[in-house]
Structures are given as C-alpha cells and as structure tokens.
Design a protein around this motif. Structure first.
Motif, PDB file in Angstrom:
ATOM      1  N   TRP A 124     -10.118  -4.329   2.753  1.00  0.00           N
ATOM      2  CA  TRP A 124     -10.415  -3.239   2.162  1.00  0.00           C
ATOM      3  C   TRP A 124      -9.039  -2.318   2.268  1.00  0.00           C
ATOM      4  O   TRP A 124      -9.180  -1.779   3.519  1.00  0.00           O
ATOM      5  CB  TRP A 124     -11.161  -2.592   1.593  1.00  0.00           C
ATOM      6  CG  TRP A 124     -12.435  -3.190   1.371  1.00  0.00           C
ATOM      7  CD1 TRP A 124     -13.205  -3.577  -0.322  1.00  0.00           C
ATOM      8  CD2 TRP A 124     -13.813  -3.528   1.886  1.00  0.00           C
ATOM      9  NE1 TRP A 124     -14.330  -4.966   0.094  1.00  0.00           N
ATOM     10  CE2 TRP A 124     -14.410  -4.707   1.822  1.00  0.00           C
ATOM     11  CE3 TRP A 124     -14.200  -3.289   3.729  1.00  0.00           C
ATOM     12  CZ2 TRP A 124     -15.497  -4.793   1.920  1.00  0.00           C
ATOM     13  CZ3 TRP A 124     -14.836  -4.184   3.909  1.00  0.00           C
ATOM     14  CH2 TRP A 124     -15.946  -4.587   3.155  1.00  0.00           C
ATOM     15  N   VAL A 132     -10.190   0.765  -5.035  1.00  0.00           N
ATOM     16  CA  VAL A 132     -10.128  -0.454  -4.220  1.00  0.00           C
ATOM     17  C   VAL A 132      -8.133  -0.777  -4.548  1.00  0.00           C
ATOM     18  O   VAL A 132      -8.145  -1.357  -5.589  1.00  0.00           O
ATOM     19  CB  VAL A 132     -10.495  -1.680  -3.959  1.00  0.00           C
ATOM     20  CG1 VAL A 132     -10.569  -2.422  -3.237  1.00  0.00           C
ATOM     21  CG2 VAL A 132     -12.564  -1.268  -3.209  1.00  0.00           C
ATOM     22  N   GLU A 135      -8.309  -6.600  -1.464  1.00  0.00           N
ATOM     23  CA  GLU A 135      -9.456  -6.647  -0.846  1.00  0.00           C
ATOM     24  C   GLU A 135      -9.219  -8.315  -0.678  1.00  0.00           C
ATOM     25  O   GLU A 135      -8.528  -9.000  -0.737  1.00  0.00           O
ATOM     26  CB  GLU A 135     -10.633  -6.512  -0.897  1.00  0.00           C
ATOM     27  CG  GLU A 135     -10.908  -6.570  -2.568  1.00  0.00           C
ATOM     28  CD  GLU A 135     -12.026  -6.575  -3.009  1.00  0.00           C
ATOM     29  OE1 GLU A 135     -13.265  -6.728  -2.807  1.00  0.00           O
ATOM     30  OE2 GLU A 135     -12.063  -6.367  -4.382  1.00  0.00           O
TER      31      GLU A 135
END
Length: 308
Positions: A124, A132, A135
């Motif tokens: 991540w 985020v 990822e």
C-alpha cells in the motif's frame, strides 16, 4: 534496464514493524547496572543489534558507543531484514501469520524484497493523510510445472523476491505485508529508493551462482560437501543512448562498491512488478567489473555479483 539506488532505512524512516524488539530466544536488553563477563551478550533495541562483551567486569560501557568493550555479532530477528545480507532472515516467530513494515515513502519510487517466504505480498502507498494512493497484491505461488508428474506430486513452490514500482510522493507511507498463515513468514532483505533508467539490455544475459559450499576431507580421506551460502551473478551488456553516455557513466561511478538493485530485463515504466519477467534477472549486489565501448553504438559491459 533499470538500477534502483536504495535509501538507507534508518530508525527515522522505519515507521512501524510487526516484529517485537526482542524474541524470547535472544539476549536481554543491555542493563547499565549489570556487570558483564567476557563473551556475555546483550541486545540494543535502538540498533537492532546483538553485542558480545570483550572483557570481564564490563559495567557502565553501553554498546555501541564503546567498541573497546563490545563487538557486534549480528542483527536481532527484528533487524535482519535491514542488514547487508539476503540470507539472514527476519521471521514471524510469534505466529502472527504475517510480517508487516511501514516506511517513510518520501522521494522513493520502488521497493524490492529478497529472501521472501510467504504465500502472498501486499503493498500500500499512503499519502500524508493516510489515504491509499496505490496498492498491489502479489500471489507468490509459482505456476511453472514442467510436466504432469510435477503438477500432480510436487510440493507447491513460491517466489522468493518481489518488486513493486509506485508513484512518487513528496510525503507518504509505504506499507508492505508478507502473508504466511500459521506463522513463519520470512524476509531476508528489503531495499527501496529511486530508480534510474540506464539503457537497453542486450540479450543473451548470462546468469549464474557464486557458491560458497566447501569440500571437506578428514584425516582418513573421507570427503563430504558442506553446503554453504550463495550469491547470484549477472553478466550483461547495456546499450546507452547517444545523449546519455556521460550521464550513465556518472551514475555507474557513483554506485561503485555499493549494493544496489539491478533490474536487467528491460522493464518499462508501465510494468510495475516482475510479472512477465524473470525473478532471476533482479539481483541486489554490486558490479565487480565495468567496461565501456563508444563507437557507432555506445555500450557498457557489466558483471554484477549479488550479496550473500
């Protein structure tokens, strides 16, 4: 062909880890009130190192600031993933089912893991607010059976090295997790930093091993092989653009004697993993020889020796 120049993973850049500072089987933390005898050991959590006393009546001389009283004999379990070697491992000895690390991602673009034992690896990339940005999950199971017998009866095998290229952030966090249900996940070495594109690798590429196994013969003439560690070897030629010859030379000169990550399979910027490539063609090591040719084509011939 790319080379990734690692950033030093200092305590300030390591944000968190799933591994405890001390495993039950390791020496205790240094105690300033204790009198250490020669050869007694202690550990220092701040450096993730184990130290051995060089003298009797050793008190009030904390390592590592007093090298005349202590010698480092290796990293702790928590610290082995960040030493200089691929074949010393940090392991999930507590049975968590994973090893997880968080690193300061500022100014980096890729990460490479070596000596991995697990079924999958998750990555991540988080921004400064914890959101985020990118990822990736990678299944490490090898799908390279040679025949029906291999498919039906062989034990599943898993890849032991992983690479991920991610977006550049001025501030953020890189988190990765090696998963192995039941415990025993392992990591030999992690390196992350900035990539540099040097040129185009010419095929064929020579690969090999530098084997440190020993042939031992006793006084009766009985011989056995003592299996040792090994390092990967790469020999290849890279073609440099006309306008990049001097730049490539400066980059190569700057990394002489330094273990960096070599990705010699001509990965493009759109290839953010080793998928479609060969794990064999990613090595963490240093070049032992370098020779250049400048004519109608501009080439460098390199021999790279991996770290053990």
């Amino acid at each position: 062909m790319k080379v990734m120049i690692p950033r030093e993973i200092t305590p300030a850049r390591l944000i968190s880890t799933s591994l405890p500072a001390r495993h039950a089987g390791e020496p205790e933390e240094y105690d300033p009130d204790r009198v250490y005898a020669a050869d007694e050991k202690c550990m220092v959590a701040a450096t993730d190192r184990i130290y051995q006393s060089l003298e009797d009546n050793n008190q009030g001389h904390p390592p590592p600031d007093n090298p005349e009283f202590w010698v480092s004999v290796g990293a702790t379990n928590r610290g082995r993933w960040n030493d200089e070697y691929v074949n010393t491992f940090s392991e999930d000895l507590e049975g968590l089912g994973y090893i997880q690390k968080e690193l300061d991602a500022a100014g980096t673009t890729s990460v490479a893991l070596f000596g991995v034992l697990g079924t999958s690896v998750q990555f991540w990339l988080l921004d400064s607010l914890g959101a985020v940005v990118a990822e990736r999950t990678m299944d490490l199971l090898w799908d390279d059976c040679l025949d029906w017998y291999d498919h039906a009866f062989s034990t599943p095998e898993y890849g032991d090295r992983v690479y991920w290229q991610y977006p550049f952030l001025a501030s953020g966090t890189l988190r990765f997790r090696i998963n192995l249900p039941g415990g025993g996940a392992r990591l030999g070495l992690a390196r992350y930093g900035l990539e540099r594109m040097l040129g185009q690798t010419l095929f064929p590429i020579k690969t090999g091993l530098l084997d440190f196994s020993e042939k031992v013969t006793d006084t009766l003439g009985r011989t056995r092989i003592k299996q040792g560690l090994y390092a990967g070897l790469l020999d290849f030629t890279v073609v440099i653009r006309d306008d990049a010859v001097d730049k490539a030379r400066r980059v190569l000169e700057s990394i002489r004697g330094l273990p960096v990550v070599w990705l010699v399979d001509n990965l493009t910027d759109s290839q953010d993993t080793l998928e479609g490539s060969y794990e064999t063609l990613m090595v963490c090591g240093y070049y032992s020889s370098l020779a250049g040719t400048v004519s109608w084509s501009k080439e460098y011939v390199l021999s790279v020796e991996g770290v053990v």
